[in-house]
Design a protein around this motif. Structure first.
Motif, PDB file in Angstrom:
ATOM      1  N   SER A 166       2.777  -7.726   9.752  1.00  0.00           N
ATOM      2  CA  SER A 166       1.707  -7.130   8.953  1.00  0.00           C
ATOM      3  C   SER A 166       0.952  -6.141   9.825  1.00  0.00           C
ATOM      4  CB  SER A 166       0.758  -8.200   8.415  1.00  0.00           C
ATOM      5  OG  SER A 166      -0.041  -8.754   9.455  1.00  0.00           O
ATOM      6  N   PHE A 167       0.407  -5.085   9.211  1.00  0.00           N
ATOM      7  CA  PHE A 167      -0.296  -4.065   9.980  1.00  0.00           C
ATOM      8  C   PHE A 167      -1.290  -3.344   9.092  1.00  0.00           C
ATOM      9  CE2 PHE A 167       3.061  -1.696   7.940  1.00  0.00           C
ATOM     10  CZ  PHE A 167       2.533  -0.442   7.703  1.00  0.00           C
ATOM     11  N   GLY A 168      -2.173  -2.580   9.724  1.00  0.00           N
ATOM     12  CA  GLY A 168      -3.119  -1.742   9.007  1.00  0.00           C
ATOM     13  C   GLY A 168      -2.772  -0.281   9.168  1.00  0.00           C
ATOM     14  N   TYR A 169      -2.698   0.438   8.061  1.00  0.00           N
ATOM     15  CA  TYR A 169      -2.333   1.850   8.127  1.00  0.00           C
ATOM     16  C   TYR A 169      -3.315   2.660   8.967  1.00  0.00           C
ATOM     17  CZ  TYR A 169       1.567   1.811   4.853  1.00  0.00           C
ATOM     18  OH  TYR A 169       2.802   1.606   4.268  1.00  0.00           O
ATOM     19  N   LYS A 170      -4.584   2.273   8.982  1.00  0.00           N
ATOM     20  CA  LYS A 170      -5.553   3.057   9.760  1.00  0.00           C
ATOM     21  C   LYS A 170      -5.348   2.901  11.260  1.00  0.00           C
ATOM     22  CE  LYS A 170      -9.499  -0.173   9.937  1.00  0.00           C
ATOM     23  NZ  LYS A 170     -10.909  -0.337   9.518  1.00  0.00           N
ATOM     24  N   HIS A 171      -4.520   1.936  11.656  1.00  0.00           N
ATOM     25  CA  HIS A 171      -4.198   1.750  13.073  1.00  0.00           C
ATOM     26  C   HIS A 171      -2.818   2.308  13.418  1.00  0.00           C
ATOM     27  CE1 HIS A 171      -7.757  -0.693  13.284  1.00  0.00           C
ATOM     28  NE2 HIS A 171      -7.275  -1.557  12.415  1.00  0.00           N
ATOM     29  N   GLY A 172      -2.154   2.926  12.456  1.00  0.00           N
ATOM     30  CA  GLY A 172      -0.860   3.544  12.712  1.00  0.00           C
ATOM     31  C   GLY A 172       0.303   2.719  12.191  1.00  0.00           C
ATOM     32  N   ILE A 173       1.317   3.417  11.701  1.00  0.00           N
ATOM     33  CA  ILE A 173       2.524   2.751  11.208  1.00  0.00           C
ATOM     34  C   ILE A 173       3.381   2.316  12.390  1.00  0.00           C
ATOM     35  CG2 ILE A 173       4.621   3.029   9.831  1.00  0.00           C
ATOM     36  CD1 ILE A 173       3.179   5.121   8.191  1.00  0.00           C
ATOM     37  N   PRO A 174       3.854   1.077  12.431  1.00  0.00           N
ATOM     38  CA  PRO A 174       4.720   0.640  13.540  1.00  0.00           C
ATOM     39  C   PRO A 174       6.036   1.409  13.536  1.00  0.00           C
ATOM     40  CG  PRO A 174       4.678  -0.999  11.794  1.00  0.00           C
ATOM     41  CD  PRO A 174       3.629   0.009  11.444  1.00  0.00           C
ATOM     42  N   LEU A 175       6.503   1.748  14.717  1.00  0.00           N
ATOM     43  CA  LEU A 175       7.709   2.567  14.837  1.00  0.00           C
ATOM     44  C   LEU A 175       8.968   1.733  15.001  1.00  0.00           C
ATOM     45  CD1 LEU A 175       6.352   5.348  17.253  1.00  0.00           C
ATOM     46  CD2 LEU A 175       6.500   5.401  14.750  1.00  0.00           C
ATOM     47  N   ASP A 176       8.827   0.503  15.487  1.00  0.00           N
ATOM     48  CA  ASP A 176      10.004  -0.288  15.831  1.00  0.00           C
ATOM     49  C   ASP A 176      10.337  -1.305  14.751  1.00  0.00           C
ATOM     50  OD1 ASP A 176       7.681  -1.639  16.323  1.00  0.00           O
ATOM     51  OD2 ASP A 176       8.323  -2.543  18.202  1.00  0.00           O
ATOM     52  N   VAL A 177      10.369  -0.838  13.490  1.00  0.00           N
ATOM     53  CA  VAL A 177      10.708  -1.704  12.362  1.00  0.00           C
ATOM     54  C   VAL A 177      11.781  -1.027  11.522  1.00  0.00           C
ATOM     55  CG1 VAL A 177       8.420  -2.758  12.315  1.00  0.00           C
ATOM     56  CG2 VAL A 177       8.880  -0.757  10.880  1.00  0.00           C
ATOM     57  N   ASP A 178      12.436  -1.808  10.657  1.00  0.00           N
ATOM     58  CA  ASP A 178      13.523  -1.277   9.842  1.00  0.00           C
ATOM     59  C   ASP A 178      13.081  -0.904   8.432  1.00  0.00           C
ATOM     60  OD1 ASP A 178      15.823  -1.737  11.735  1.00  0.00           O
ATOM     61  OD2 ASP A 178      15.092  -3.795  11.558  1.00  0.00           O
ATOM     62  N   ASN A 179      12.157  -1.670   7.866  1.00  0.00           N
ATOM     63  CA  ASN A 179      11.699  -1.423   6.495  1.00  0.00           C
ATOM     64  C   ASN A 179      10.185  -1.555   6.448  1.00  0.00           C
ATOM     65  OD1 ASN A 179      14.377  -1.611   4.679  1.00  0.00           O
ATOM     66  ND2 ASN A 179      14.502  -3.158   6.286  1.00  0.00           N
ATOM     67  N   VAL A 180       9.513  -0.585   5.815  1.00  0.00           N
ATOM     68  CA  VAL A 180       8.055  -0.581   5.707  1.00  0.00           C
ATOM     69  C   VAL A 180       7.658  -0.605   4.238  1.00  0.00           C
ATOM     70  CG1 VAL A 180       5.923   0.665   6.238  1.00  0.00           C
ATOM     71  CG2 VAL A 180       7.819   0.703   7.866  1.00  0.00           C
ATOM     72  N   PHE A 181       6.738  -1.520   3.909  1.00  0.00           N
ATOM     73  CA  PHE A 181       6.237  -1.634   2.539  1.00  0.00           C
ATOM     74  C   PHE A 181       4.715  -1.491   2.542  1.00  0.00           C
ATOM     75  CE2 PHE A 181      10.148  -4.110   2.816  1.00  0.00           C
ATOM     76  CZ  PHE A 181      10.887  -3.553   1.789  1.00  0.00           C
ATOM     77  N   ASP A 182       4.204  -0.888   1.487  1.00  0.00           N
ATOM     78  CA  ASP A 182       2.782  -0.575   1.369  1.00  0.00           C
ATOM     79  C   ASP A 182       2.175  -1.443   0.262  1.00  0.00           C
ATOM     80  OD1 ASP A 182       0.274   0.533   1.031  1.00  0.00           O
ATOM     81  OD2 ASP A 182       0.973   2.605   0.992  1.00  0.00           O
ATOM     82  N   CYS A 183       1.155  -2.242   0.616  1.00  0.00           N
ATOM     83  CA  CYS A 183       0.528  -3.083  -0.407  1.00  0.00           C
ATOM     84  C   CYS A 183      -0.907  -2.654  -0.703  1.00  0.00           C
ATOM     85  CB  CYS A 183       0.575  -4.561  -0.004  1.00  0.00           C
ATOM     86  SG  CYS A 183      -0.380  -4.987   1.457  1.00  0.00           S
ATOM     87  N   ARG A 184      -1.226  -1.396  -0.426  1.00  0.00           N
ATOM     88  CA  ARG A 184      -2.583  -0.906  -0.685  1.00  0.00           C
ATOM     89  C   ARG A 184      -2.853  -0.711  -2.175  1.00  0.00           C
ATOM     90  NH1 ARG A 184      -2.638   4.047   3.501  1.00  0.00           N
ATOM     91  NH2 ARG A 184      -0.501   4.136   2.668  1.00  0.00           N
ATOM     92  N   PHE A 185      -1.862  -0.924  -3.011  1.00  0.00           N
ATOM     93  CA  PHE A 185      -2.083  -0.824  -4.454  1.00  0.00           C
ATOM     94  C   PHE A 185      -2.818  -2.048  -4.997  1.00  0.00           C
ATOM     95  CE2 PHE A 185       1.961  -2.914  -3.792  1.00  0.00           C
ATOM     96  CZ  PHE A 185       1.927  -3.966  -4.682  1.00  0.00           C
ATOM     97  N   LEU A 186      -2.900  -3.100  -4.196  1.00  0.00           N
ATOM     98  CA  LEU A 186      -3.574  -4.319  -4.634  1.00  0.00           C
ATOM     99  C   LEU A 186      -5.086  -4.215  -4.416  1.00  0.00           C
ATOM    100  CD1 LEU A 186      -1.153  -7.000  -3.138  1.00  0.00           C
ATOM    101  CD2 LEU A 186      -1.375  -6.339  -5.540  1.00  0.00           C
ATOM    102  N   PRO A 187      -5.897  -4.898  -5.227  1.00  0.00           N
ATOM    103  CA  PRO A 187      -7.346  -4.938  -4.996  1.00  0.00           C
ATOM    104  C   PRO A 187      -7.647  -5.431  -3.582  1.00  0.00           C
ATOM    105  CG  PRO A 187      -6.820  -5.860  -7.138  1.00  0.00           C
ATOM    106  CD  PRO A 187      -5.508  -5.636  -6.445  1.00  0.00           C
TER     107      PRO A 187
END
Length: 281
Positions: A166-187
């Motif tokens: 898990s990560f926060g977009y405001k701290h940067g997207i991790p580079l050493d991963v294979d698949n990235v999903f965005d859950c900012r659509f949730l409340p």
């Protein structure tokens, strides 16, 4: 069968530290090995049998770098299948590390920045062949140790090893991963006063996130996606597979969904490790 690992990557990205970590984990480590000797070391390791069950060869930029990929391709002829670990970091961090240590970069160029850029170009084919890439930009020695132990410690299961981050977009997207999903659509629980100081590991936040109808739909779709991806990656011989899921700050929504995603993977016969990169920020 001897487990063989090639450790390589950008100079200054943590290779010497990685060598020490693997020694502590019980691996037989050879640091700064010329690629042309890899096949010979593999042959000797196979002959030694149980004396060298785990071998890590640390190979860094050298005049013989172009020999690395051909050497890896020759390994199956010695009865060895090798995995490749690639270490990298941002240019800014690599420059700072070299300036702090006042060392000369092994790739000769006009300056440190130019040397790093040239080394990236030389190593791009190697990175593309890597089984796992670890970005050490924001990792201290202890965090790098934890990361490598989660990937290579003796208790890890055979076959494809999976992890969820898990990560926060405001701290940067991790580079050493294979698949990235965005859950900012949730409340966002951040805007609920009583939930703001909590994290996604605590029951009130979990209940809030999981109670959203969009969450149930998202997890249902993730289950179907995993049914497609996990067998396909395994069929292609993928050794390490990392899923990352991000929200704004990395403390609430992404933490909850990372735990749920790990449970979905576990239900499909794999045992993922879970890390919450930004939960304490």
């Amino acid at each position: 069968m001897t487990e063989f690992l090639i450790v390589t990557g950008l100079s200054g990205a943590g290779g010497s530290t990685a060598a020490t970590i693997f020694e502590d984990l019980g691996w037989f480590v050879i640091n700064n090995l010329p690629p042309v000797l890899i096949s010979e070391v593999a042959r000797l390791a196979v002959e030694r049998g149980e004396e060298t069950e785990k071998v890590a060869l640390v190979v860094w930029t050298s005049p013989f770098l172009e020999d690395l990929l051909p050497a890896i391709d020759r390994l199956p002829k010695t009865g060895v299948t090798a995995r490749v670990l690639f270490l990298e970091a941002s240019d800014e961090v690599l420059i700072r590390r070299y300036e702090d240590k006042r060392r000369r970069h092994p790739v000769a160029a006009a300056g440190v920045a130019e040397s790093i850029e040239r080394e990236r170009e030389l190593l791009e084919p190697v990175k593309a062949r890597a089984d796992v890439v670890v970005d050490t930009t924001e990792l201290n020695v202890h965090q790098l140790r934890d990361r490598l132990m989660s990937l290579f410690a003796a208790h890890q299961e055979a076959g494809m090893q999976t992890s969820v981050l898990s990560f926060g977009y405001k701290h940067g997207i991790p580079l050493d991963v294979d698949n990235v999903f965005d859950c900012r659509f949730l409340p966002n629980p951040h805007w609920v006063d009583e939930l703001r100081p909590l994290t996604g590991l605590e029951a009130p936040v979990r209940e809030y996130v999981l109670s959203q109808p969009e969450t149930a739909a998202f997890l249902e779709e993730m289950g179907r996606l995993l049914d497609l991806l996990l067998p396909a990656y395994a069929k292609e011989g993928k050794s390490y597979l990392t899923f990352a899921i991000g929200c704004t700050g990395g403390r609430h929504r992404s933490v909850v969904l990372a735990q749920e995603l790990a449970a979905l993977i576990n239900a499909r016969g794999l045992t993922p490790t879970v890390k919450h990169r930004d939960i304490d920020r």
